[in-house]
Write a protein that holds these residues in place. Sequence first.
Motif, PDB file in Angstrom:
ATOM      1  N   TYR A 285      57.419 -14.878  55.248  1.00 42.66           N
ATOM      2  CA  TYR A 285      56.732 -13.632  54.904  1.00 42.66           C
ATOM      3  C   TYR A 285      57.542 -12.435  55.410  1.00 42.66           C
TER       4      TYR A 285
ATOM      5  N   TYR B  10      55.918 -13.246  49.307  1.00 41.41           N
ATOM      6  CA  TYR B  10      54.538 -12.805  49.128  1.00 41.41           C
ATOM      7  C   TYR B  10      53.585 -13.926  49.509  1.00 41.41           C
ATOM      8  N   ILE B  11      52.393 -13.567  49.926  1.00 38.89           N
ATOM      9  CA  ILE B  11      51.403 -14.572  50.322  1.00 38.89           C
ATOM     10  C   ILE B  11      51.129 -15.521  49.165  1.00 38.89           C
ATOM     11  N   ARG B  12      51.008 -15.001  47.954  1.00 40.32           N
ATOM     12  CA  ARG B  12      50.747 -15.874  46.805  1.00 40.32           C
ATOM     13  C   ARG B  12      51.885 -16.863  46.569  1.00 40.32           C
TER      14      ARG B  12
ATOM     15  N   ALA C   7      51.549 -19.531  49.211  1.00 30.61           N
ATOM     16  CA  ALA C   7      50.426 -20.415  48.893  1.00 30.61           C
ATOM     17  C   ALA C   7      50.830 -21.426  47.820  1.00 30.61           C
ATOM     18  N   LYS C   8      51.525 -20.961  46.812  1.00 31.27           N
ATOM     19  CA  LYS C   8      51.962 -21.860  45.734  1.00 31.27           C
ATOM     20  C   LYS C   8      52.972 -22.884  46.244  1.00 31.27           C
TER      21      LYS C   8
ATOM     22  N   SER D  22      45.686 -22.554  49.820  1.00 26.61           N
ATOM     23  CA  SER D  22      45.055 -21.382  49.223  1.00 26.61           C
ATOM     24  C   SER D  22      45.626 -20.092  49.815  1.00 26.61           C
ATOM     25  N   TYR D  23      45.426 -19.007  49.067  1.00 28.37           N
ATOM     26  CA  TYR D  23      45.814 -17.679  49.542  1.00 28.37           C
ATOM     27  C   TYR D  23      45.132 -17.416  50.886  1.00 28.37           C
TER      28      TYR D  23
ATOM     29  N   HIS E 104      46.905 -16.567  54.408  1.00 25.78           N
ATOM     30  CA  HIS E 104      46.584 -15.274  55.018  1.00 25.78           C
ATOM     31  C   HIS E 104      46.031 -15.465  56.428  1.00 25.78           C
TER      32      HIS E 104
END
Length: 84
Positions: free
Chosen positions: A31, A36-38, A41-42, A47-48, A52
């Motif tokens: 990060y 990006y957080i998304r 997550a992927k 999950s986002y 987070h």
Amino acid sequence: MPDEKITWPRPGERIDPDKEAAAAAWLKARYEKGAYIRELAKQTGRSYGFVHRLLREAGVPFRPRGSAGRRRPGSDGADKGTTS
């Protein structure tokens, strides 16, 4: 520790609490390098909200939503809502 190989559990499975700190360090390093957080997550299959939460608990300062880093070059928004 951030470059350590993390074995992510399948979606819906809990992460081992002993490995959670290593996972948080791995996420934090990526990060802080601009991921990006998304995306994280992927990549991890989590999950986002999970990503987070780990970042928040690791004390990561979050970038503002819609930060300038996501804009296309030359799209400063100057042409929006203006009339000449």
